[in-house]
Design an enzyme around this catalytic site. Structure first.
Site, short mmCIF file in Angstrom:
data_model
loop_
_atom_site.label_atom_id
_atom_site.label_comp_id
_atom_site.label_asym_id
_atom_site.label_seq_id
_atom_site.Cartn_x
_atom_site.Cartn_y
_atom_site.Cartn_z
N LEU A 127 0.82 -1.20 0.00
CA LEU A 127 0.00 0.00 0.00
C LEU A 127 0.86 1.26 0.00
O LEU A 127 0.68 2.14 -0.83
CB LEU A 127 -0.94 0.00 1.21
CG LEU A 127 -1.83 1.22 1.39
CD1 LEU A 127 -2.79 1.37 0.20
CD2 LEU A 127 -2.64 1.11 2.70
N SER A 134 1.25 7.95 5.37
CA SER A 134 0.03 8.21 6.13
C SER A 134 -1.11 8.63 5.21
O SER A 134 -2.27 8.32 5.46
CB SER A 134 0.28 9.30 7.18
OG SER A 134 1.23 8.85 8.13
N TRP A 158 8.57 0.26 1.91
CA TRP A 158 8.43 -0.31 3.26
C TRP A 158 7.63 -1.61 3.26
O TRP A 158 6.78 -1.83 4.11
CB TRP A 158 7.79 0.71 4.22
CG TRP A 158 8.43 2.05 4.16
CD1 TRP A 158 7.88 3.20 3.71
CD2 TRP A 158 9.78 2.37 4.56
NE1 TRP A 158 8.79 4.24 3.79
CE2 TRP A 158 9.97 3.75 4.31
CE3 TRP A 158 10.84 1.63 5.10
CZ2 TRP A 158 11.17 4.40 4.59
CZ3 TRP A 158 12.02 2.29 5.38
CH2 TRP A 158 12.18 3.65 5.13
N ILE A 159 7.94 -2.48 2.31
CA ILE A 159 7.17 -3.71 2.15
C ILE A 159 7.82 -4.85 2.94
O ILE A 159 8.91 -5.32 2.60
CB ILE A 159 7.03 -4.09 0.67
CG1 ILE A 159 6.44 -2.90 -0.13
CG2 ILE A 159 6.17 -5.34 0.53
CD1 ILE A 159 5.15 -2.36 0.40
N THR A 160 7.13 -5.28 3.99
CA THR A 160 7.57 -6.45 4.76
C THR A 160 7.49 -7.68 3.88
O THR A 160 6.50 -7.90 3.19
CB THR A 160 6.69 -6.63 6.01
OG1 THR A 160 6.80 -5.47 6.82
CG2 THR A 160 7.12 -7.84 6.82
N ARG A 271 19.81 -11.06 40.49
CA ARG A 271 20.85 -10.07 40.77
C ARG A 271 20.75 -9.58 42.22
O ARG A 271 19.67 -9.15 42.66
CB ARG A 271 20.67 -8.89 39.81
CG ARG A 271 21.57 -7.70 40.08
CD ARG A 271 23.00 -7.96 39.70
NE ARG A 271 23.75 -6.72 39.66
CZ ARG A 271 25.07 -6.66 39.49
NH1 ARG A 271 25.76 -7.78 39.35
NH2 ARG A 271 25.68 -5.49 39.45
N GLY A 342 20.51 -2.46 33.86
CA GLY A 342 21.66 -1.56 33.97
C GLY A 342 22.58 -1.69 32.77
O GLY A 342 22.14 -1.77 31.63
N GLU A 366 1.76 0.18 9.93
CA GLU A 366 0.30 0.09 9.78
C GLU A 366 -0.43 1.27 10.42
O GLU A 366 -1.44 1.11 11.10
CB GLU A 366 -0.20 -1.26 10.32
CG GLU A 366 0.29 -2.39 9.45
CD GLU A 366 -0.34 -3.72 9.74
OE1 GLU A 366 -1.49 -3.77 10.18
OE2 GLU A 366 0.34 -4.74 9.51
#
Length: 384
Positions: A127, A134, A158-160, A271, A342, A366
């Site tokens: 898309l 946006s 930005w295509i996964t 710890r 830490g 998204e």
């Protein structure tokens, strides 16, 4: 820390147990090395598909799992707790299948969904563009009608799974250049289509094992049957898909936050300083209490939205709220987890620094969290 889940059926409980087993045996031992080496775990998606986990919210007649979103999202969360690239990959694949499942013809569903849901094919959702993130309705990728179908020209950003997917759910302009949201259509484009190519993967802050790339469509020709839904119906399809996809991102965010909380708790119990475990010091225990409260609240928010979806009720506002709150919570919890550890938290010998880097992208994908606030505000203004 074991998550106390309320599941609607014994079948769902068995399903979650299967997911935990897969995550323990197949994901946990690989995540650090594959993220370090930017190795995409394609084989794991095949395994998920053959285990019946790639099509959970879709009908069994096409190879899906007939599961409600309430259950599917908890599967996403469990996977993301072990490895965000896999949990988010499942969410993106589910998003990519949505247009065919919800808007495709019976012939398209029968021809495409079995392999899409069975693990043989992995999807990507196209898309966004370089100039229309946006403002998705400003996209300029063009699908020009031809005698046999459409010729697609343009680039998606930005295509996964870009360059690794087997099909691309693509949104392109079929109307006039100034037609806005009314002139966009949806297409199913196989990766093997001539003219489809990927740029080199982006060099990201986190999620290195999940490839993100620009996808190029240079004269890619598809048949008329590649269009999903009516011509010009693409933008409503995209928005409907994103409402559900935002719940997937919310579930991923809760998984990341849970993993960070678990790591911080384990460290704080072991710890010792001044002769006792640091978890017993009020300053630290209060921080952990806030972290745990945020994780629980985020989980309940996405589940409440999922139940609305399963009941057939409007859920767009609730999905935006869940995505906003869960991803902001993940950013805060992972940052606090680094603080609990830490100096060790700032090293790659412990997972919390990776989780902190991964959490950031969830506030962006998204729909940025600023866009979620805009969506929520518009719903409120309409009295919804």
């Amino acid at each position: 820390m074991a998550v106390d889940r309320t599941l609607p059926t014994s079948e769902a409980a068995d399903l979650l147990e299967l997911v935990r087993e897969v995550a323990s045996k197949e994901l946990s031992g690989r995540v650090a090395a594959d993220e370090e080496n930017a190795a995409f775990p394609r084989d794991l998606f095949t395994l998920l598909g053959r285990s019946g986990l790639l099509g959970l919210p879709y009908p069994s007649e096409y190879g899906g799992g007939d599961q409600p979103y309430e259950v599917y999202l908890q599967v996403v969360e469990e996977l993301a707790t072990s490895w965000l690239a896999v949990g988010l990959g499942l969410s993106v694949h589910t998003l990519s299948c949505f247009p065919v499942a919800a808007y495709g013809t019976e012939e398209q569903r029968a021809a495409l969904l079995p392999d899409m849901l069975g693990g043989e094919l992995l999807g990507a959702y196209c898309l966004s563009e370089a100039h229309s993130g946006s403002d998705a309705a400003a996209l300029s990728t063009r699908a020009q009608a031809t005698d046999s179908g459409y010729r697609i020209d343009g680039a998606k950003s930005w295509i996964t799974h870009g360059g690794h997917a087997d099909f691309y759910t693509l949104f392109a302009r079929t109307g006039a250049p100034d037609s806005g949201s009314q002139g966009i259509s949806c297409f199913h484009v196989p990766a093997a289509t001539p003219g489809v190519s990927a740029d080199a993967p982006e060099k990201k802050m986190g999620m290195s094992a999940s490839p993100t790339a620009v996808m190029r469509f240079d004269g890619a020709e598809v048949g008329a049957d590649a269009r999903i839904g009516a011509e010009g119906q693409g933008f409503p399809i995209a928005l409907a898909a994103l409402d559900s996809g935002r719940l997937g991102i919310a579930a991923c965010a809760v998984g990341v936050a849970q993993a960070a909380l678990d790591a911080a708790l384990a460290y704080a119990r072991e710890r010792e300083q001044f002769g006792r475990p640091i978890v017993e010091f009020q300053g630290l225990s209060f921080m952990l209490a806030d972290m745990a409260t945020g994780v629980e609240a985020a989980r309940e928010l996405y589940l409440a939205a999922a139940r609305r979806r399963d009941a057939g009720r409007p859920f767009g506002r609730q999905a935006a709220m869940a995505k906003l709150f869960a991803t902001d919570t993940a950013m805060r919890v992972t940052t606090d987890a680094v603080q609990v550890l830490g100096g060790y938290g700032y090293t790659r010998d412990f997972p919390v620094e990776r989780l902190m880097r991964e959490a950031k992208v969830l506030q962006i994908v998204e729909g940025t969290n600023q866009i979620q606030r805009l969506v929520i505000g518009r719903h409120l203004a309409r009295g919804e």
